[in-house]
Write a protein that holds these residues in place. Structure first.
Motif, PDB file in Angstrom:
ATOM      1  N   ALA A  26      11.366  49.590  10.630  1.00 47.63           N
ATOM      2  CA  ALA A  26      11.168  48.160  10.397  1.00 47.63           C
ATOM      3  C   ALA A  26      11.288  47.383  11.706  1.00 47.63           C
ATOM      4  O   ALA A  26      12.233  47.565  12.457  1.00 47.63           O
ATOM      5  CB  ALA A  26      12.201  47.647   9.393  1.00 47.63           C
ATOM      6  N   TYR A  31       7.851  42.447  13.860  1.00 49.83           N
ATOM      7  CA  TYR A  31       7.950  42.254  12.409  1.00 49.83           C
ATOM      8  C   TYR A  31       6.576  42.260  11.750  1.00 49.83           C
ATOM      9  O   TYR A  31       6.339  42.996  10.790  1.00 49.83           O
ATOM     10  CB  TYR A  31       8.680  40.946  12.107  1.00 49.83           C
ATOM     11  CG  TYR A  31       8.845  40.678  10.626  1.00 49.83           C
ATOM     12  CD1 TYR A  31       9.987  41.091   9.948  1.00 49.83           C
ATOM     13  CD2 TYR A  31       7.855  40.013   9.888  1.00 49.83           C
ATOM     14  CE1 TYR A  31      10.145  40.862   8.589  1.00 49.83           C
ATOM     15  CE2 TYR A  31       7.994  39.783   8.538  1.00 49.83           C
ATOM     16  CZ  TYR A  31       9.140  40.212   7.885  1.00 49.83           C
ATOM     17  OH  TYR A  31       9.264  39.994   6.532  1.00 49.83           O
ATOM     18  N   SER A  34       4.740  45.725  11.849  1.00 45.24           N
ATOM     19  CA  SER A  34       5.299  46.762  10.986  1.00 45.24           C
ATOM     20  C   SER A  34       5.116  46.403   9.510  1.00 45.24           C
ATOM     21  O   SER A  34       4.895  47.280   8.675  1.00 45.24           O
ATOM     22  CB  SER A  34       6.773  47.039  11.310  1.00 45.24           C
ATOM     23  OG  SER A  34       7.580  45.926  11.102  1.00 45.24           O
ATOM     24  N   LEU A  35       5.157  45.129   9.163  1.00 44.54           N
ATOM     25  CA  LEU A  35       4.895  44.727   7.782  1.00 44.54           C
ATOM     26  C   LEU A  35       3.447  45.039   7.407  1.00 44.54           C
ATOM     27  O   LEU A  35       3.179  45.545   6.304  1.00 44.54           O
ATOM     28  CB  LEU A  35       5.179  43.235   7.586  1.00 44.54           C
ATOM     29  CG  LEU A  35       4.814  42.677   6.209  1.00 44.54           C
ATOM     30  CD1 LEU A  35       5.544  43.408   5.092  1.00 44.54           C
ATOM     31  CD2 LEU A  35       5.096  41.172   6.143  1.00 44.54           C
ATOM     32  N   LEU A  51      11.643  53.304   4.965  1.00 40.76           N
ATOM     33  CA  LEU A  51      11.645  52.216   5.933  1.00 40.76           C
ATOM     34  C   LEU A  51      12.943  52.293   6.722  1.00 40.76           C
ATOM     35  O   LEU A  51      14.038  52.154   6.158  1.00 40.76           O
ATOM     36  CB  LEU A  51      11.516  50.872   5.214  1.00 40.76           C
ATOM     37  CG  LEU A  51      11.401  49.628   6.096  1.00 40.76           C
ATOM     38  CD1 LEU A  51      10.138  49.682   6.963  1.00 40.76           C
ATOM     39  CD2 LEU A  51      11.392  48.361   5.235  1.00 40.76           C
ATOM     40  N   GLN A  77      14.692  42.326  15.245  1.00 43.60           N
ATOM     41  CA  GLN A  77      14.821  42.835  13.881  1.00 43.60           C
ATOM     42  C   GLN A  77      16.289  42.924  13.474  1.00 43.60           C
ATOM     43  O   GLN A  77      17.137  43.362  14.257  1.00 43.60           O
ATOM     44  CB  GLN A  77      14.166  44.210  13.755  1.00 43.60           C
ATOM     45  CG  GLN A  77      14.053  44.730  12.335  1.00 43.60           C
ATOM     46  CD  GLN A  77      13.048  43.954  11.502  1.00 43.60           C
ATOM     47  OE1 GLN A  77      12.222  43.222  12.019  1.00 43.60           O
ATOM     48  NE2 GLN A  77      13.104  44.130  10.189  1.00 43.60           N
ATOM     49  N   THR A  82      14.850  43.106   7.600  1.00 37.88           N
ATOM     50  CA  THR A  82      14.365  44.317   6.945  1.00 37.88           C
ATOM     51  C   THR A  82      14.283  44.112   5.437  1.00 37.88           C
ATOM     52  O   THR A  82      13.312  44.519   4.790  1.00 37.88           O
ATOM     53  CB  THR A  82      15.264  45.508   7.292  1.00 37.88           C
ATOM     54  OG1 THR A  82      15.235  45.716   8.714  1.00 37.88           O
ATOM     55  CG2 THR A  82      14.788  46.781   6.602  1.00 37.88           C
ATOM     56  N   MET A  85      11.336  42.098   4.666  1.00 38.48           N
ATOM     57  CA  MET A  85      10.129  42.916   4.727  1.00 38.48           C
ATOM     58  C   MET A  85       9.893  43.629   3.395  1.00 38.48           C
ATOM     59  O   MET A  85       8.756  43.735   2.914  1.00 38.48           O
ATOM     60  CB  MET A  85      10.248  43.917   5.880  1.00 38.48           C
ATOM     61  CG  MET A  85       8.960  44.614   6.246  1.00 38.48           C
ATOM     62  SD  MET A  85       9.156  45.642   7.728  1.00 38.48           S
ATOM     63  CE  MET A  85       9.354  44.380   8.974  1.00 38.48           C
TER      64      MET A  85
END
Length: 262
Positions: A26, A31, A34-35, A51, A77, A82, A85
């Motif tokens: 994550a 952000y 990765s999302l 994750l 992060q 996380t 996410m």
């Protein structure tokens, strides 16, 4: 919540294939990136997603995932992000099982009860906490189970017959079998040795068994897929994302998914 894992393994069994379990960190490389990858992995063939919760001292991980954790933390992060996410992922995907994988320190700092409640509310299905062995199940296990969160345990070539029952005692969701000693993303396991270990575990447990560590190519994944319930790929995906971006990571995922058929 844990029904997602049970349902997915049942679907894979009906289709005579192993489950592809993909790991990403994550917040790596950021952000939004990765999302975006997280949201697209199921469409590329990922059956279950691990994750990673980035941590500054991921001692079980090799250089690839260590570097990913550093990049994620450098980009801001946090545990809270996380969980955000996961909520964003669940807004469009209610069926893909999602497991949070990482280390106990960030959970302890967050507050175990608050973390578990928020993870459950966000749509997490299970937890794989690398440095929280079965002997310390009371740290998270009872609260997690009350919420319906699976506590996924790890076994390895060094897990002997005396300790295995303790590992299996409170395990749920699936058992993560570490195919070789060492850290993630380094080396390659002997398939015959792994097959024998899985057979021995199955004499004591009906849990699905997913094999990970050292799986980098569709060919390696196919060898494990013949006997394992699922195959975990992490470092290779993280590396593909870092070197070739989202397109490369999704291409690798599609190739790995094609290798799951028995």
């Amino acid at each position: 919540m844990s029904n997602r894992l049970q349902q997915r393994f049942a679907e894979c069994a009906e289709q005579n294939r192993a489950a592809l379990v993909t790991y990403i960190c994550a917040g790596d490389p950021g952000y939004d990136a990765s999302l975006s990858l997280l949201q697209q992995l199921p469409g590329a063939g990922a059956d279950i997603i691990e994750l990673g919760m980035p941590f500054s001292d991921p001692m079980a991980d090799g250089p690839t995932i260590q570097a990913a954790a550093v990049r994620a933390l450098d980009n801001g992060q946090t545990q809270r992000k996380t969980l955000e996410m996961v909520r964003a992922f669940r807004a469009t995907d209610q069926t893909t099982p999602l497991v949070l994988m990482g280390y106990y320190n960030p959970i302890h700092r967050y507050g175990a009860e608050a973390f578990l409640n928020e993870a459950h509310a966000a749509g997490v299905d299970g937890l794989l906490i690398v440095d929280l062995p079965a002997e310390h199940d009371n740290e998270l296990g009872p609260m997690a189970r009350d919420l319906g969160l699976d506590m996924i345990r790890m076994a390895s070539p060094t897990t002997d017959a005396k300790r295995l029952p303790r590992v299996l005692a409170n395990a749920s969701g699936f058992l993560y079998y570490v195919s070789l000693n060492g850290v993630t993303g380094v080396g390659q396991a002997d398939n015959a040795v792994v097959d024998a270990a899985l057979a021995a575990i199955r004499q004591q447990s009906n849990l699905p068994i997913c094999v990970g560590f050292g799986v980098r190519t569709p060919e390696q994944a196919a060898a494990f897929a013949r006997t394992a319930t699922g195959v975990v790929v992490g470092s290779a995906l993280v590396e593909a994302m870092f070197k070739g971006g989202e397109a490369a990571a999704l291409e690798l995922t599609r190739g790995l998914a094609g290798a799951m058929q028995r």
